[in-house]
Design an enzyme around this catalytic site. Structure first.
Site, PDB file in Angstrom:
ATOM      1  N   HIS A 191      42.902  55.642   8.770  1.00 30.96           N
ATOM      2  CA  HIS A 191      42.515  54.445   9.747  1.00 30.96           C
ATOM      3  C   HIS A 191      43.714  53.901  10.409  1.00 30.96           C
ATOM      4  O   HIS A 191      44.837  53.858   9.958  1.00 30.96           O
ATOM      5  CB  HIS A 191      41.644  53.480   9.157  1.00 30.96           C
ATOM      6  CG  HIS A 191      40.307  53.918   8.688  1.00 30.96           C
ATOM      7  ND1 HIS A 191      40.069  54.423   7.619  1.00 30.96           N
ATOM      8  CD2 HIS A 191      39.201  53.855   9.507  1.00 30.96           C
ATOM      9  CE1 HIS A 191      38.740  54.785   7.487  1.00 30.96           C
ATOM     10  NE2 HIS A 191      37.987  54.443   8.711  1.00 30.96           N
ATOM     11  N   LYS A 247      43.583  48.075  10.333  1.00 25.72           N
ATOM     12  CA  LYS A 247      42.654  47.910   9.524  1.00 25.72           C
ATOM     13  C   LYS A 247      43.050  46.965   8.096  1.00 25.72           C
ATOM     14  O   LYS A 247      43.839  47.322   7.658  1.00 25.72           O
ATOM     15  CB  LYS A 247      42.017  49.446   8.908  1.00 25.72           C
ATOM     16  CG  LYS A 247      40.642  49.211   8.008  1.00 25.72           C
ATOM     17  CD  LYS A 247      40.009  50.756   7.941  1.00 25.72           C
ATOM     18  CE  LYS A 247      38.972  50.466   7.021  1.00 25.72           C
ATOM     19  NZ  LYS A 247      37.806  49.630   7.616  1.00 25.72           N
TER      20      LYS A 247
HETATM   21  P1  NAD Z   1      38.207  43.451  14.672  1.00 28.19           P
HETATM   22  O1  NAD Z   1      38.862  42.479  13.687  1.00 28.19           O
HETATM   23  O2  NAD Z   1      38.548  44.043  15.912  1.00 28.19           O
HETATM   24  O3  NAD Z   1      36.805  42.471  14.969  1.00 28.19           O
HETATM   25  C1  NAD Z   1      36.060  41.486  14.335  1.00 28.19           C
HETATM   26  C2  NAD Z   1      35.771  40.366  15.216  1.00 28.19           C
HETATM   27  O4  NAD Z   1      34.738  39.487  14.366  1.00 28.19           O
HETATM   28  C3  NAD Z   1      36.865  39.635  15.793  1.00 28.19           C
HETATM   29  O5  NAD Z   1      36.757  39.393  17.096  1.00 28.19           O
HETATM   30  C4  NAD Z   1      36.388  38.297  15.146  1.00 28.19           C
HETATM   31  O6  NAD Z   1      37.193  37.203  15.775  1.00 28.19           O
HETATM   32  C5  NAD Z   1      35.083  38.324  14.863  1.00 28.19           C
HETATM   33  N1  NAD Z   1      34.851  37.252  13.768  1.00 28.19           N
HETATM   34  C6  NAD Z   1      34.998  37.084  12.395  1.00 28.19           C
HETATM   35  N2  NAD Z   1      34.495  36.221  11.928  1.00 28.19           N
HETATM   36  C7  NAD Z   1      33.400  35.823  12.527  1.00 28.19           C
HETATM   37  C8  NAD Z   1      32.374  34.984  12.690  1.00 28.19           C
HETATM   38  N3  NAD Z   1      32.454  34.290  11.424  1.00 28.19           N
HETATM   39  N4  NAD Z   1      31.306  34.885  13.434  1.00 28.19           N
HETATM   40  C9  NAD Z   1      31.637  35.543  14.761  1.00 28.19           C
HETATM   41  N5  NAD Z   1      32.456  36.718  14.751  1.00 28.19           N
HETATM   42  C10 NAD Z   1      33.344  36.725  13.907  1.00 28.19           C
HETATM   43  O7  NAD Z   1      37.623  44.595  13.533  1.00 28.19           O
HETATM   44  P2  NAD Z   1      36.958  45.900  13.917  1.00 28.19           P
HETATM   45  O8  NAD Z   1      37.775  46.885  14.042  1.00 28.19           O
HETATM   46  O9  NAD Z   1      35.852  45.930  15.054  1.00 28.19           O
HETATM   47  O10 NAD Z   1      35.809  46.078  12.747  1.00 28.19           O
HETATM   48  C11 NAD Z   1      35.083  45.236  12.372  1.00 28.19           C
HETATM   49  C12 NAD Z   1      34.224  45.390  11.056  1.00 28.19           C
HETATM   50  O11 NAD Z   1      33.500  46.742  11.229  1.00 28.19           O
HETATM   51  C13 NAD Z   1      35.277  45.786   9.964  1.00 28.19           C
HETATM   52  O12 NAD Z   1      34.469  45.594   8.744  1.00 28.19           O
HETATM   53  C14 NAD Z   1      35.025  47.401   9.871  1.00 28.19           C
HETATM   54  O13 NAD Z   1      35.504  48.062   8.942  1.00 28.19           O
HETATM   55  C15 NAD Z   1      33.833  47.507  10.126  1.00 28.19           C
HETATM   56  N6  NAD Z   1      33.445  49.003  10.815  1.00 28.19           N
HETATM   57  C16 NAD Z   1      32.264  49.395  10.631  1.00 28.19           C
HETATM   58  C17 NAD Z   1      31.823  50.714  11.033  1.00 28.19           C
HETATM   59  C18 NAD Z   1      30.659  51.270  10.599  1.00 28.19           C
HETATM   60  O14 NAD Z   1      30.212  52.334  11.289  1.00 28.19           O
HETATM   61  N7  NAD Z   1      29.811  50.690  10.005  1.00 28.19           N
HETATM   62  C19 NAD Z   1      32.540  51.338  12.035  1.00 28.19           C
HETATM   63  C20 NAD Z   1      33.653  50.777  12.463  1.00 28.19           C
HETATM   64  C21 NAD Z   1      34.127  49.517  11.817  1.00 28.19           C
END
Ligand code: NAD
Length: 270
Positions: free
Chosen positions: A155, A159
């Site tokens: 990744h 991450k």
């Molecule tokens: P990122 O850090 O770019 O985004 C996360 C966002 O969540 C940030 O903008 C942060 O400010 C916000 N946040 C944190 N705490 C919060 C709260 N209490 N209320 C509202 N917003 C809040 O991360 P990302 O790359 O977008 O990944 C996010 C999550 O999704 C990770 O856990 C990642 O592993 C997961 N993910 C899952 C899939 C899937 O298919 N299930 C795919 C990609 C990423």
């Protein structure tokens, strides 16, 4: 037409979710939230997602946003259980893509579902990856225990958790096929004088670098041959489209805690 709130709307996934909701013909963006204190509060969610002004400002009051919504999609990195409780107690369905939830948090999702909530929780929402789960289960069952199994994931360099939720799920699926206990067989990386590989173990290796969206390979190796199953995601849109598919599924689903195997109807094909 169903109404969607995106939690974590300024994140990498949040922005692609907003873009895909704005692009879809059968849903509309009812709200977009971020963590208290986020520098993006007040920004237009569409502009943040690169789609132009949409008239929905990013806010920090989820309880207010869900009053006008049918489903909350949450890929944020914090407060997932609290947000799911806020959404489901207001009658909204919840799609959760956040990885690295603790076992206790997963149990709380189950309790909410038992009390009537509709939830899809999946560490990877891509259709291809969910087929990979299905194929790994089949292949592990067919090949039996004579094959050494290793899981490799790569990744992007931002991450936070490792191994990825998808890699963990791949190992879980293989454990289910072999009747192994995850904690007894998974070896996270190897370093030092670890000795020869034991028969029943699954090696897990997390690579980090650049802007890789998500690569997963499962290797089945034995004397004379090896079989490798690989999935590569080249855009976050694959996860966002899967999340929207999950949201559509929940619009007519009974109360319950589901995953993408349910959404894609793969469970019955086991
Ligand atoms: P990122 O850090 O770019 O985004 C996360 C966002 O969540 C940030 O903008 C942060 O400010 C916000 N946040 C944190 N705490 C919060 C709260 N209490 N209320 C509202 N917003 C809040 O991360 P990302 O790359 O977008 O990944 C996010 C999550 O999704 C990770 O856990 C990642 O592993 C997961 N993910 C899952 C899939 C899937 O298919 N299930 C795919 C990609 C990423």
């Amino acid at each position: 037409m169903f109404r969607v709130v995106i939690v974590g709307a300024a994140g990498r996934m949040g922005r692609r979710l907003v873009a895909n909701v704005l692009d879809a013909a059968d849903c509309e963006l009812a709200g977009a939230t971020e963590i208290v204190g986020s520098p993006f509060l007040g920004s237009d969610a569409g502009e943040l997602a690169g789609c132009g002004h949409c008239g929905v400002a990013v806010g920090d009051d989820l309880a207010a946003a869900v009053k006008n919504a049918d489903v909350v999609i949450n890929f944020s990195t914090g407060g997932v259980i609290e947000a799911t409780r806020t959404a489901t107690s207001a009658g909204c369905a919840a799609v959760i893509g956040t990885t690295a939830l603790e076992d206790g948090e997963k149990r709380q999702l189950r309790q909410m579902a038992d009390q009537g909530a509709r939830i899809v929780f999946a560490p990877n929402m891509s259709v291809g990856v969910n087929l990979l789960f299905h194929l790994c289960r089949e292949v592990a069952g067919i090949l039996g225990e004579d094959y050494d199994i290793e899981v490799i994931e790569m990744h992007h360099n931002q991450k936070k958790d490792a191994p990825s939720g998808t890699a963990v799920r791949l190992a879980e699926v293989i454990c289910e096929a072999h009747d192994w206990e995850y904690d007894e067989v998974v070896r996270n990386g190897r370093a030092g004088l670890v000795g020869a590989r034991t028969r029943n173990e699954i090696g897990m290796h997390a690579l980090r670098g650049g802007d890789v969206v998500g690569d997963h390979t499962v290797i089945f190796a034995t004397g004379g041959e090896r079989l490798e199953l690989t999935h590569k995601a080249s855009s976050r849109d694959t996860f966002a489209r899967g999340a929207l598919r999950a949201a559509r599924f929940l619009m007519t689903a009974e109360a319950g805690l589901y995953d993408m195997q349910d959404v894609l109807n793969l469970r019955e094909r086991k």
